[in-house]
Design a protein around this motif. Structure first.
Motif, PDB file in Angstrom:
ATOM      1  N   ARG A 195       0.814  -1.225   0.000  1.00 31.80           N
ATOM      2  CA  ARG A 195       0.000   0.000   0.000  1.00 31.80           C
ATOM      3  C   ARG A 195       0.840   1.265   0.000  1.00 31.80           C
ATOM      4  O   ARG A 195       0.406   2.294  -0.522  1.00 31.80           O
ATOM      5  N   ASP A 196       2.019   1.211   0.613  1.00 36.48           N
ATOM      6  CA  ASP A 196       2.849   2.401   0.766  1.00 36.48           C
ATOM      7  C   ASP A 196       4.028   2.444  -0.187  1.00 36.48           C
ATOM      8  O   ASP A 196       4.792   3.402  -0.182  1.00 36.48           O
ATOM      9  N   GLY A 197       4.199   1.411  -1.000  1.00 35.65           N
ATOM     10  CA  GLY A 197       5.306   1.382  -1.952  1.00 35.65           C
ATOM     11  C   GLY A 197       6.611   0.979  -1.276  1.00 35.65           C
ATOM     12  O   GLY A 197       6.622   0.449  -0.169  1.00 35.65           O
ATOM     13  N   GLU A 198       7.709   1.259  -1.972  1.00 34.05           N
ATOM     14  CA  GLU A 198       9.020   0.917  -1.433  1.00 34.05           C
ATOM     15  C   GLU A 198       9.306   1.762  -0.208  1.00 34.05           C
ATOM     16  O   GLU A 198       9.005   2.948  -0.177  1.00 34.05           O
ATOM     17  N   LEU A 199       9.902   1.134   0.811  1.00 31.71           N
ATOM     18  CA  LEU A 199      10.204   1.814   2.069  1.00 31.71           C
ATOM     19  C   LEU A 199      11.684   1.652   2.382  1.00 31.71           C
ATOM     20  O   LEU A 199      12.249   0.588   2.188  1.00 31.71           O
ATOM     21  N   ALA A 200      12.291   2.727   2.846  1.00 33.06           N
ATOM     22  CA  ALA A 200      13.688   2.680   3.290  1.00 33.06           C
ATOM     23  C   ALA A 200      13.744   3.254   4.698  1.00 33.06           C
ATOM     24  O   ALA A 200      13.116   4.262   4.999  1.00 33.06           O
ATOM     25  N   VAL A 201      14.497   2.583   5.563  1.00 29.61           N
ATOM     26  CA  VAL A 201      14.621   3.004   6.955  1.00 29.61           C
ATOM     27  C   VAL A 201      16.044   3.499   7.193  1.00 29.61           C
ATOM     28  O   VAL A 201      17.009   2.889   6.767  1.00 29.61           O
ATOM     29  N   GLY A 202      16.149   4.610   7.881  1.00 25.12           N
ATOM     30  CA  GLY A 202      17.455   5.156   8.242  1.00 25.12           C
ATOM     31  C   GLY A 202      17.335   5.865   9.570  1.00 25.12           C
ATOM     32  O   GLY A 202      16.251   5.957  10.148  1.00 25.12           O
ATOM     33  N   GLY A 203      18.422   6.359  10.058  1.00 25.42           N
ATOM     34  CA  GLY A 203      18.355   7.101  11.301  1.00 25.42           C
ATOM     35  C   GLY A 203      19.697   7.247  11.957  1.00 25.42           C
ATOM     36  O   GLY A 203      20.733   6.916  11.388  1.00 25.42           O
ATOM     37  N   THR A 204      19.646   7.749  13.182  1.00 23.17           N
ATOM     38  CA  THR A 204      20.847   7.957  13.961  1.00 23.17           C
ATOM     39  C   THR A 204      20.761   7.116  15.224  1.00 23.17           C
ATOM     40  O   THR A 204      19.678   6.844  15.720  1.00 23.17           O
ATOM     41  N   GLY A 205      21.877   6.717  15.741  1.00 23.04           N
ATOM     42  CA  GLY A 205      21.899   5.894  16.938  1.00 23.04           C
ATOM     43  C   GLY A 205      21.945   6.718  18.200  1.00 23.04           C
ATOM     44  O   GLY A 205      21.874   7.943  18.178  1.00 23.04           O
ATOM     45  N   GLY A 206      22.041   6.036  19.294  1.00 21.78           N
ATOM     46  CA  GLY A 206      22.150   6.701  20.580  1.00 21.78           C
ATOM     47  C   GLY A 206      20.814   6.946  21.237  1.00 21.78           C
ATOM     48  O   GLY A 206      19.755   6.718  20.660  1.00 21.78           O
ATOM     49  N   ALA A 207      20.878   7.428  22.471  1.00 25.32           N
ATOM     50  CA  ALA A 207      19.662   7.657  23.261  1.00 25.32           C
ATOM     51  C   ALA A 207      18.721   8.661  22.618  1.00 25.32           C
ATOM     52  O   ALA A 207      17.514   8.544  22.720  1.00 25.32           O
ATOM     53  N   GLY A 208      19.250   9.672  21.973  1.00 24.31           N
ATOM     54  CA  GLY A 208      18.404  10.682  21.335  1.00 24.31           C
ATOM     55  C   GLY A 208      18.232  10.450  19.848  1.00 24.31           C
ATOM     56  O   GLY A 208      17.853  11.357  19.113  1.00 24.31           O
ATOM     57  N   GLY A 209      18.503   9.226  19.399  1.00 27.84           N
ATOM     58  CA  GLY A 209      18.457   8.916  17.976  1.00 27.84           C
ATOM     59  C   GLY A 209      17.070   9.043  17.383  1.00 27.84           C
ATOM     60  O   GLY A 209      16.060   9.037  18.086  1.00 27.84           O
ATOM     61  N   LYS A 210      17.043   9.182  16.088  1.00 27.37           N
ATOM     62  CA  LYS A 210      15.783   9.311  15.351  1.00 27.37           C
ATOM     63  C   LYS A 210      15.709   8.224  14.300  1.00 27.37           C
ATOM     64  O   LYS A 210      16.728   7.821  13.746  1.00 27.37           O
ATOM     65  N   VAL A 211      14.507   7.782  14.025  1.00 29.55           N
ATOM     66  CA  VAL A 211      14.261   6.813  12.958  1.00 29.55           C
ATOM     67  C   VAL A 211      13.481   7.527  11.876  1.00 29.55           C
ATOM     68  O   VAL A 211      12.525   8.245  12.147  1.00 29.55           O
ATOM     69  N   MET A 212      13.913   7.352  10.639  1.00 23.46           N
ATOM     70  CA  MET A 212      13.248   7.984   9.503  1.00 23.46           C
ATOM     71  C   MET A 212      12.859   6.925   8.490  1.00 23.46           C
ATOM     72  O   MET A 212      13.617   5.982   8.280  1.00 23.46           O
ATOM     73  N   VAL A 213      11.709   7.086   7.873  1.00 23.34           N
ATOM     74  CA  VAL A 213      11.268   6.194   6.811  1.00 23.34           C
ATOM     75  C   VAL A 213      11.021   7.045   5.579  1.00 23.34           C
ATOM     76  O   VAL A 213      10.358   8.069   5.635  1.00 23.34           O
ATOM     77  N   THR A 214      11.591   6.599   4.478  1.00 20.55           N
ATOM     78  CA  THR A 214      11.382   7.263   3.200  1.00 20.55           C
ATOM     79  C   THR A 214      10.518   6.357   2.330  1.00 20.55           C
ATOM     80  O   THR A 214      10.760   5.155   2.251  1.00 20.55           O
ATOM     81  N   ARG A 215       9.498   6.950   1.731  1.00 17.88           N
ATOM     82  CA  ARG A 215       8.633   6.192   0.835  1.00 17.88           C
ATOM     83  C   ARG A 215       8.971   6.535  -0.601  1.00 17.88           C
ATOM     84  O   ARG A 215       9.289   7.665  -0.923  1.00 17.88           O
ATOM     85  N   ASP A 216       8.854   5.540  -1.477  1.00 19.44           N
ATOM     86  CA  ASP A 216       9.120   5.754  -2.892  1.00 19.44           C
ATOM     87  C   ASP A 216       7.999   6.565  -3.500  1.00 19.44           C
ATOM     88  O   ASP A 216       6.867   6.423  -3.226  1.00 19.44           O
TER      89      ASP A 216
END
Length: 56
Positions: free
Chosen positions: A35-56
């Motif tokens: 339903r959402d197409g291709e998905l890529a996950v990225g982000g930064t580590g550590g306690a204050g890290g963020k997770v990002m998802v990019t959709r095609d």
């Protein structure tokens, strides 16, 4: 966040509706490749890290 890889109109019925409902009930944002197409996950580590998802 839950990412589910599944093909459009797959004959197996994946993902199971009960699985998606359980994930959402637990507070997960559910993204599906059928339903959402291709998905890529990225982000930064550590306690204050963020997770990002990019959709095609």
């Amino acid at each position: 966040m839950a990412l589910i890889s599944c093909g459009a109109d797959n004959p197996y019925g994946h993902p199971a509706p009960a699985t998606v409902a359980a994930l959402r009930a637990g507070g997960a944002l559910v993204l599906r490749t059928d339903r959402d197409g291709e998905l890529a996950v990225g982000g930064t580590g550590g306690a204050g890290g963020k997770v990002m998802v990019t959709r095609d």
